[in-house]
Design an enzyme around this catalytic site. Structure first.
Site, PDB file in Angstrom:
ATOM      1  N   ASP A   1       0.849  -1.196   0.000  1.00 55.05           N
ATOM      2  CA  ASP A   1       0.000   0.000   0.000  1.00 55.05           C
ATOM      3  C   ASP A   1       0.882   1.242   0.000  1.00 55.05           C
ATOM      4  O   ASP A   1       2.093   1.163   0.194  1.00 55.05           O
ATOM      5  CB  ASP A   1      -0.950  -0.023   1.200  1.00 55.05           C
ATOM      6  CG  ASP A   1      -2.214   0.796   0.933  1.00 55.05           C
ATOM      7  OD1 ASP A   1      -2.306   1.464  -0.120  1.00 55.05           O
ATOM      8  OD2 ASP A   1      -3.120   0.763   1.788  1.00 55.05           O
TER       9      ASP A   1
ATOM     10  N   HIS B   1     -10.248  -1.646  -7.519  1.00 57.98           N
ATOM     11  CA  HIS B   1     -10.157  -0.651  -6.448  1.00 57.98           C
ATOM     12  C   HIS B   1      -9.361   0.602  -6.854  1.00 57.98           C
ATOM     13  O   HIS B   1      -9.817   1.722  -6.628  1.00 57.98           O
ATOM     14  CB  HIS B   1      -9.539  -1.293  -5.193  1.00 57.98           C
ATOM     15  CG  HIS B   1      -9.360  -0.359  -4.041  1.00 57.98           C
ATOM     16  ND1 HIS B   1     -10.409   0.316  -3.452  1.00 57.98           N
ATOM     17  CD2 HIS B   1      -8.240   0.032  -3.369  1.00 57.98           C
ATOM     18  CE1 HIS B   1      -9.946   1.061  -2.462  1.00 57.98           C
ATOM     19  NE2 HIS B   1      -8.634   0.919  -2.393  1.00 57.98           N
TER      20      HIS B   1
HETATM   21 FE1  N7H Z   1      -7.393   1.826  -0.995  1.00 61.62          FE
HETATM   22  N1  N7H Z   1      -5.963  -2.740  -0.418  1.00 61.62           N
HETATM   23  O1  N7H Z   1      -5.285  -3.304   0.320  1.00 61.62           O
HETATM   24  O2  N7H Z   1      -6.435  -3.363  -1.342  1.00 61.62           O
HETATM   25  N2  N7H Z   1      -5.822   0.742  -1.664  1.00 61.62           N
HETATM   26  N3  N7H Z   1      -7.774   0.418   0.426  1.00 61.62           N
HETATM   27  N4  N7H Z   1      -8.860   3.020  -0.160  1.00 61.62           N
HETATM   28  N5  N7H Z   1      -6.921   3.332  -2.243  1.00 61.62           N
HETATM   29  C1  N7H Z   1      -4.937   1.132  -2.646  1.00 61.62           C
HETATM   30  O3  N7H Z   1      -1.785   2.465  -5.092  1.00 61.62           O
HETATM   31  C2  N7H Z   1      -7.138  -0.792   0.579  1.00 61.62           C
HETATM   32  C3  N7H Z   1      -9.640   2.730   0.899  1.00 61.62           C
HETATM   33  C4  N7H Z   1      -7.565   4.557  -2.362  1.00 61.62           C
HETATM   34  O4  N7H Z   1      -3.917   6.600  -7.087  1.00 61.62           O
HETATM   35  C5  N7H Z   1      -3.991   0.086  -2.902  1.00 61.62           C
HETATM   36  O5  N7H Z   1      -0.935   3.003  -3.148  1.00 61.62           O
HETATM   37  C6  N7H Z   1      -7.644  -1.435   1.783  1.00 61.62           C
HETATM   38  C7  N7H Z   1     -10.632   3.752   1.101  1.00 61.62           C
HETATM   39  C8  N7H Z   1      -6.877   5.400  -3.329  1.00 61.62           C
HETATM   40  O6  N7H Z   1      -3.991   4.692  -8.156  1.00 61.62           O
HETATM   41  C9  N7H Z   1      -4.296  -0.935  -2.052  1.00 61.62           C
HETATM   42  C10 N7H Z   1      -8.566  -0.583   2.323  1.00 61.62           C
HETATM   43  C11 N7H Z   1     -10.399   4.694   0.119  1.00 61.62           C
HETATM   44  C12 N7H Z   1      -5.817   4.654  -3.795  1.00 61.62           C
HETATM   45  C13 N7H Z   1      -5.471  -0.535  -1.284  1.00 61.62           C
HETATM   46  C14 N7H Z   1      -8.638   0.569   1.470  1.00 61.62           C
HETATM   47  C15 N7H Z   1      -9.271   4.225  -0.652  1.00 61.62           C
HETATM   48  C16 N7H Z   1      -5.865   3.361  -3.108  1.00 61.62           C
HETATM   49  C17 N7H Z   1      -2.867   0.109  -3.940  1.00 61.62           C
HETATM   50  C18 N7H Z   1      -9.394  -0.695   3.569  1.00 61.62           C
HETATM   51  C19 N7H Z   1     -11.147   5.978  -0.171  1.00 61.62           C
HETATM   52  C20 N7H Z   1      -4.775   5.094  -4.827  1.00 61.62           C
HETATM   53  C21 N7H Z   1      -1.631   0.786  -3.418  1.00 61.62           C
HETATM   54  C22 N7H Z   1      -9.205  -1.578   4.512  1.00 61.62           C
HETATM   55  C23 N7H Z   1     -12.442   6.119  -0.077  1.00 61.62           C
HETATM   56  C24 N7H Z   1      -5.289   4.900  -6.226  1.00 61.62           C
HETATM   57  C25 N7H Z   1      -1.432   2.189  -3.940  1.00 61.62           C
HETATM   58  C26 N7H Z   1      -4.318   5.434  -7.232  1.00 61.62           C
HETATM   59  C27 N7H Z   1      -4.950   2.336  -3.315  1.00 61.62           C
HETATM   60  C28 N7H Z   1      -6.184  -1.319  -0.353  1.00 61.62           C
HETATM   61  C29 N7H Z   1      -9.495   1.607   1.692  1.00 61.62           C
HETATM   62  C30 N7H Z   1      -8.703   4.926  -1.692  1.00 61.62           C
HETATM   63  C31 N7H Z   1      -3.502  -2.230  -1.988  1.00 61.62           C
HETATM   64  C32 N7H Z   1      -7.252  -2.786   2.347  1.00 61.62           C
HETATM   65  C33 N7H Z   1     -11.699   3.782   2.186  1.00 61.62           C
HETATM   66  C34 N7H Z   1      -7.251   6.817  -3.713  1.00 61.62           C
END
Ligand code: N7H
Length: 473
Positions: A192, A330
């Site tokens: 992440d 996602h």
């Molecule tokens: Fe997410 N995951 O483990 O799968 N998220 N996220 N997220 N997320 C991202 O690109 C995760 C949550 C965003 O610019 C990655 O840095 C988990 C909420 C945004 O390309 C992974 C949870 C919200 C991005 C995860 C969670 C977001 C992003 C890839 C909760 C907003 C960047 C790593 C438990 C409402 C997108 C990365 C971009 C990336 C995970 C929550 C938003 C692995 C486990 C609640 C904006």
């Protein structure tokens, strides 16, 4: 130029951390609180302070000193209820078009975020978050001992649990970076923190990828912030904090039960490979962090580690194709890149700069136990203490959750018969998505809940000046 001594450290630079406490409090005596706050302010870590600490950490490593330098960083923020309690006019923080801060997350959760609710209409949350939370401390550091000591020092400053108390502790939740090779990976196993916005006027290196954002996307009163703020309310940022539990064994079980048979080139996959590809297509990155838009069918750890390439993708030419990357993945749901900025001919581009958020946060809870792995069932609470910074909660976090993650037909411009579906991780509602099988894009897969929201609040992290001259005055 940005005054890095005036901005709290977590916003632009992230507090260095192995472990972190989010400490939620109620203000019980406003006058005394102001007084105590004056003694507390010198503890607040600024962006300039973090940069200095990072240099020290780098030197320490270069000189091959073993272990970490003992180090802590403290930040503070207030909810709307907190400002009301302190008698501080926060009207420029909650203009009519950005209501979320004033409404508070408890109400927003059921009205807009789609959180499950109880029969009385309140969100189905941990009871601590159903109380009136006035403020939050973030305490981060190198080990449990140092943050525990810092927490104690702060409690003494505010007289917690004495007759002199100006605050009452509601709850303190500790998060920890995962151990060993899992450091930096969230509990499902994915790296992440790869994609966060680069900030004009702050970041010295701008890697290829989404355009850097104006500082006002993250900092109030800076160019790019669409509102006029009271002078004390500039150089701050809003925090959307979310207490998110992850159903890790259930997620793994789902991947195991639904392996993809063939990759997009028609090559047969083993069940393990098929499950791994399924997970990558739900998240949009492989566990290594490599984006599937660039490495659609096979992980590429070299790409994952290359900061010049690992964000340089735009879902280009894929408005009508889920071959490489499903629409509802996602990372595509939460940062749709060219899906909106370079739409099909005849449709005006939709800028998304104002919807970028700076994600901080940390994992909480233990590693999976043998029993949980064997049974495929969660027995211990774990997940993500999610925290994002932005200058507009309604355009930022709330919009991403409500209008993108929870909305079946987002991203919007494809003309395929199938709907994208919900964000397979955070989407709330009847959960299904298309495009997971690269050779059967129309196929829709239903899925259980993998992420359960159990609390949260919206906060404002003021500038140092705002703290000193207005809030503590
Ligand atoms: Fe997410 N995951 O483990 O799968 N998220 N996220 N997220 N997320 C991202 O690109 C995760 C949550 C965003 O610019 C990655 O840095 C988990 C909420 C945004 O390309 C992974 C949870 C919200 C991005 C995860 C969670 C977001 C992003 C890839 C909760 C907003 C960047 C790593 C438990 C409402 C997108 C990365 C971009 C990336 C995970 C929550 C938003 C692995 C486990 C609640 C904006």
């Amino acid at each position: 130029p940005l005054d890095l001594n005036n901005i709290q450290g977590d916003i632009l630079s992230g507090l260095p951390k192995k472990t972190q406490i989010y400490y939620f409090f109620e203000i019980t005596d406003a006058t005394k609180f102001r007084h105590d706050l004056r003694k507390f302010i010198p503890l607040v870590e600024t962006v300039a302070g973090v940069l200095k600490d990072r240099d020290a950490i780098d030197n320490h490593k270069k000189n091959k000193h073993p272990g970490l330098i003992p180090m802590t960083g403290v930040n503070i923020s207030f909810s709307h209820k907190g400002f009301v309690k302190l008698g501080i006019d926060d009207s420029t923080l909650a203009p009519a078009v950005d209501k979320a801060f004033k409404t508070g997350q408890q109400i927003d959760a059921v009205n807009n975020l789609g959180d499950p609710k109880k029969s009385d209409g309140s969100p189905d949350w941990d009871s601590h978050f159903l109380q009136d939370i006035h403020g939050m401390f973030i305490i981060s550091g190198d080990c449990h001992n140092s943050i525990k000591k810092k927490e104690h020092e702060i409690e003494q400053l505010f007289g917690v649990q004495t007759s002199q108390a100006s605050i009452k502790k509601i709850v303190a939740i500790r998060g920890d970076v995962r151990p060993g090779a899992e450091a930096g990976h969230e509990h499902f196993g994915f790296l992440d923190g790869v994609s966060n916005p680069a900030v004009i006027g702050f970041d010295k290196v701008i890697n290829p990828g989404p355009k850097p954002v104006e500082p006002g996307v993250l900092l109030t009163g800076q160019p790019g912030d669409s509102f006029t703020r009271a002078p004390w309310a500039t150089d701050g940022s809003f925090i959307a904090f979310r207490y998110l539990f992850q159903q890790v064994p259930e997620f793994n079980e789902f991947l195991k039960q639904n392996p993809i048979a063939k990759d997009g080139n028609g090559n047969a996959l083993t069940p393990e490979e098929g499950s791994e590809l399924l997970g990558a297509r739900m998240v949009g990155r492989w566990k290594s962090g490599a984006p599937i838009d660039l490495a659609p069918f096979k992980d590429d750890p070299v790409l994952a580690a290359d900061q010049k390439r690992n964000n340089d993708f735009f879902f280009e030419g894929e408005i009508n194709s889920q071959l490489r990357c499903p629409f509802a993945t996602h990372v595509r749901k939460t940062n749709p890149r060219n899906d909106l900025e370079v739409p099909p001919p005849g449709i005006a581009p939709i800028p998304i700069e104002g919807r970028r958020i700076m994600r901080r946060g940390i994992q909480f809870g233990p590693e999976l136990t043998k029993e949980e792995k064997a049974k495929g069932k969660t027995e211990h609470g774990r997940g993500l203490l999610f925290a994002s910074y932005q200058t507009n909660i309604t355009n930022g976090f709330q919009f991403l959750q409500q209008s993108w993650a929870n909305t079946q037909n987002f991203p919007p411009f494809e003309t395929q018969p199938e709907l994208p579906g919900l964000d397979p991780l955070i989407g709330q509602g009847v959960r299904s998505m298309s495009g997971l099988d690269p050779l059967a894009e129309q196929k829709v897969l239903s899925m259980p809940t993998f992420i359960v929201p159990r609390g949260g609040e919206y906060f404002f992290a003021p500038s140092l000046k705002g703290l000193k001259e207005t809030i503590a005055a």
